[in-house]
Every structure is written in structure tokens, then in C-alpha cells.
Design a protein around this motif. Structure first.
Motif, PDB file in Angstrom:
ATOM      1  N   ASP A  84       0.816  -1.219   0.000  1.00 10.32           N
ATOM      2  CA  ASP A  84       0.000   0.000   0.000  1.00 10.32           C
ATOM      3  C   ASP A  84       0.843   1.258   0.000  1.00 10.32           C
ATOM      4  O   ASP A  84       0.409   2.302  -0.463  1.00 10.32           O
ATOM      5  CB  ASP A  84      -0.899   0.042   1.242  1.00 10.32           C
ATOM      6  CG  ASP A  84      -1.916  -1.085   1.262  1.00 10.32           C
ATOM      7  OD1 ASP A  84      -2.431  -1.442   0.195  1.00 10.32           O
ATOM      8  OD2 ASP A  84      -2.172  -1.600   2.357  1.00 10.32           O
ATOM      9  N   GLU A  85       2.064   1.145   0.547  1.00  9.51           N
ATOM     10  CA  GLU A  85       2.893   2.342   0.703  1.00  9.51           C
ATOM     11  C   GLU A  85       4.356   1.933   0.793  1.00  9.51           C
ATOM     12  O   GLU A  85       4.690   0.920   1.399  1.00  9.51           O
ATOM     13  CB  GLU A  85       2.460   3.056   1.991  1.00  9.51           C
ATOM     14  CG  GLU A  85       3.119   4.378   2.226  1.00  9.51           C
ATOM     15  CD  GLU A  85       2.500   5.082   3.423  1.00  9.51           C
ATOM     16  OE1 GLU A  85       1.645   5.961   3.206  1.00  9.51           O
ATOM     17  OE2 GLU A  85       2.866   4.738   4.563  1.00  9.51           O
ATOM     18  N   TYR A  86       5.201   2.724   0.157  1.00 10.15           N
ATOM     19  CA  TYR A  86       6.651   2.531   0.222  1.00 10.15           C
ATOM     20  C   TYR A  86       7.241   3.714   0.965  1.00 10.15           C
ATOM     21  O   TYR A  86       6.969   4.867   0.604  1.00 10.15           O
ATOM     22  CB  TYR A  86       7.262   2.513  -1.184  1.00 10.15           C
ATOM     23  CG  TYR A  86       6.742   1.422  -2.082  1.00 10.15           C
ATOM     24  CD1 TYR A  86       7.429   0.223  -2.205  1.00 10.15           C
ATOM     25  CD2 TYR A  86       5.588   1.595  -2.819  1.00 10.15           C
ATOM     26  CE1 TYR A  86       6.972  -0.780  -3.034  1.00 10.15           C
ATOM     27  CE2 TYR A  86       5.118   0.603  -3.659  1.00 10.15           C
ATOM     28  CZ  TYR A  86       5.800  -0.579  -3.759  1.00 10.15           C
ATOM     29  OH  TYR A  86       5.343  -1.568  -4.580  1.00 10.15           O
ATOM     30  N   VAL A  87       8.020   3.470   2.000  1.00 11.22           N
ATOM     31  CA  VAL A  87       8.730   4.536   2.700  1.00 11.22           C
ATOM     32  C   VAL A  87      10.207   4.256   2.495  1.00 11.22           C
ATOM     33  O   VAL A  87      10.754   3.290   3.031  1.00 11.22           O
ATOM     34  CB  VAL A  87       8.372   4.580   4.201  1.00 11.22           C
ATOM     35  CG1 VAL A  87       9.140   5.699   4.891  1.00 11.22           C
ATOM     36  CG2 VAL A  87       6.870   4.755   4.386  1.00 11.22           C
ATOM     37  N   LEU A  88      10.841   5.070   1.677  1.00 10.64           N
ATOM     38  CA  LEU A  88      12.238   4.861   1.311  1.00 10.64           C
ATOM     39  C   LEU A  88      13.120   5.894   1.991  1.00 10.64           C
ATOM     40  O   LEU A  88      12.848   7.095   1.926  1.00 10.64           O
ATOM     41  CB  LEU A  88      12.409   4.961  -0.208  1.00 10.64           C
ATOM     42  CG  LEU A  88      11.520   4.040  -1.048  1.00 10.64           C
ATOM     43  CD1 LEU A  88      11.756   4.302  -2.525  1.00 10.64           C
ATOM     44  CD2 LEU A  88      11.771   2.590  -0.703  1.00 10.64           C
ATOM     45  N   ARG A 101       3.346   7.213  -6.800  1.00 14.98           N
ATOM     46  CA  ARG A 101       2.989   8.621  -6.612  1.00 14.98           C
ATOM     47  C   ARG A 101       3.608   9.084  -5.301  1.00 14.98           C
ATOM     48  O   ARG A 101       3.374   8.497  -4.241  1.00 14.98           O
ATOM     49  CB  ARG A 101       1.460   8.732  -6.558  1.00 14.98           C
ATOM     50  CG  ARG A 101       0.928  10.121  -6.321  1.00 14.98           C
ATOM     51  CD  ARG A 101      -0.598  10.136  -6.423  1.00 14.98           C
ATOM     52  NE  ARG A 101      -1.227   9.173  -5.533  1.00 14.98           N
ATOM     53  CZ  ARG A 101      -1.659   9.458  -4.304  1.00 14.98           C
ATOM     54  NH1 ARG A 101      -1.529  10.671  -3.807  1.00 14.98           N
ATOM     55  NH2 ARG A 101      -2.238   8.533  -3.562  1.00 14.98           N
ATOM     56  N   LEU A 102       4.402  10.142  -5.360  1.00 13.90           N
ATOM     57  CA  LEU A 102       5.027  10.703  -4.161  1.00 13.90           C
ATOM     58  C   LEU A 102       3.966  11.396  -3.329  1.00 13.90           C
ATOM     59  O   LEU A 102       3.261  12.278  -3.813  1.00 13.90           O
ATOM     60  CB  LEU A 102       6.123  11.703  -4.562  1.00 13.90           C
ATOM     61  CG  LEU A 102       6.886  12.365  -3.423  1.00 13.90           C
ATOM     62  CD1 LEU A 102       7.698  11.330  -2.646  1.00 13.90           C
ATOM     63  CD2 LEU A 102       7.803  13.453  -3.963  1.00 13.90           C
ATOM     64  N   ILE A 138      13.480  11.039   3.496  1.00 17.27           N
ATOM     65  CA  ILE A 138      12.499   9.981   3.702  1.00 17.27           C
ATOM     66  C   ILE A 138      11.343  10.289   2.755  1.00 17.27           C
ATOM     67  O   ILE A 138      10.621  11.277   2.927  1.00 17.27           O
ATOM     68  CB  ILE A 138      12.027   9.923   5.161  1.00 17.27           C
ATOM     69  CG1 ILE A 138      13.231   9.690   6.081  1.00 17.27           C
ATOM     70  CG2 ILE A 138      10.969   8.828   5.334  1.00 17.27           C
ATOM     71  CD1 ILE A 138      12.924   9.859   7.551  1.00 17.27           C
ATOM     72  N   ALA A 139      11.208   9.458   1.729  1.00 20.02           N
ATOM     73  CA  ALA A 139      10.197   9.666   0.695  1.00 20.02           C
ATOM     74  C   ALA A 139       9.123   8.599   0.828  1.00 20.02           C
ATOM     75  O   ALA A 139       9.424   7.409   0.905  1.00 20.02           O
ATOM     76  CB  ALA A 139      10.832   9.608  -0.687  1.00 20.02           C
ATOM     77  N   THR A 140       7.879   9.031   0.853  1.00 18.29           N
ATOM     78  CA  THR A 140       6.754   8.111   0.962  1.00 18.29           C
ATOM     79  C   THR A 140       6.009   8.099  -0.364  1.00 18.29           C
ATOM     80  O   THR A 140       5.621   9.145  -0.883  1.00 18.29           O
ATOM     81  CB  THR A 140       5.805   8.536   2.097  1.00 18.29           C
ATOM     82  OG1 THR A 140       6.544   8.604   3.318  1.00 18.29           O
ATOM     83  CG2 THR A 140       4.658   7.553   2.258  1.00 18.29           C
TER      84      THR A 140
END
Length: 84
Positions: free
Chosen positions: A29-33, A57-58, A70-72
Motif C-alpha cells: 500500500d505504501e513505500y517509505v524509502l 505517486r510521491l 524519507i520519501a513516501t
């Protein structure tokens, strides 16, 4: 199925193989890089060349005092994927 149960979120830390398996089944559902300003050389890519196309989508960014970004991201429909 875990995704359908109520409760806290699940997080995967440090297992690219598991993340790729979940991605192929559309279970992320979500990527936190965490993007560190340091180049260490080659390594295993989270998104290898043979991965299915994933439009993201950022939705949020934060920068720490040590310059880590930290990009979600969330999965997004893409017009590019439809064109392929």
C-alpha cells in the motif's frame, strides 16, 4: 489474509526478496524509502530490471538533520503503463 485484518500496519525492513514478492501480488500500500547521501557501490536493487512496471505517486517527503530524505510513495495508476 493479513491485509484484510484490522490492526497495526505491517512493515518490511531489509528484505528485498519479500518486498518484490509482495509487489508482484499488488500487496504493498505504501513505500517509505530512506535515501542516504552516500554511495557505497553496487548492491541489490529494490526494483530490479525484470520487475513488473510500478507507477508510484510521491505523497510525502521529509529531510532529516543528517540529510537523509524519507520519501513516501503509494502505488498509482499510470498512463505510461497503459502505453507500454
Amino acid at each position: 489474509m493479513l491485509k484484510e485484518q484490522s490492526g497495526k500496519d505491517l512493515a518490511v525492513l531489509g528484505s528485498g526478496v519479500l518486498v518484490q514478492s509482495l509487489m508482484r501480488r499488488n500487496l504493498v500500500d505504501e513505500y517509505v524509502l530512506s535515501i542516504h547521501p552516500l554511495v557505497l557501490g553496487s548492491g541489490r536493487s529494490l526494483f530490479p530490471d525484470d520487475s513488473p512496471f510500478a507507477a508510484l505517486r510521491l505523497v510525502d517527503t521529509k529531510t532529516t538533520t543528517t540529510a537523509v530524505v524519507i520519501a513516501t510513495y503509494q502505488p498509482a495508476e499510470s498512463t505510461i503503463a497503459a502505453d507500454l
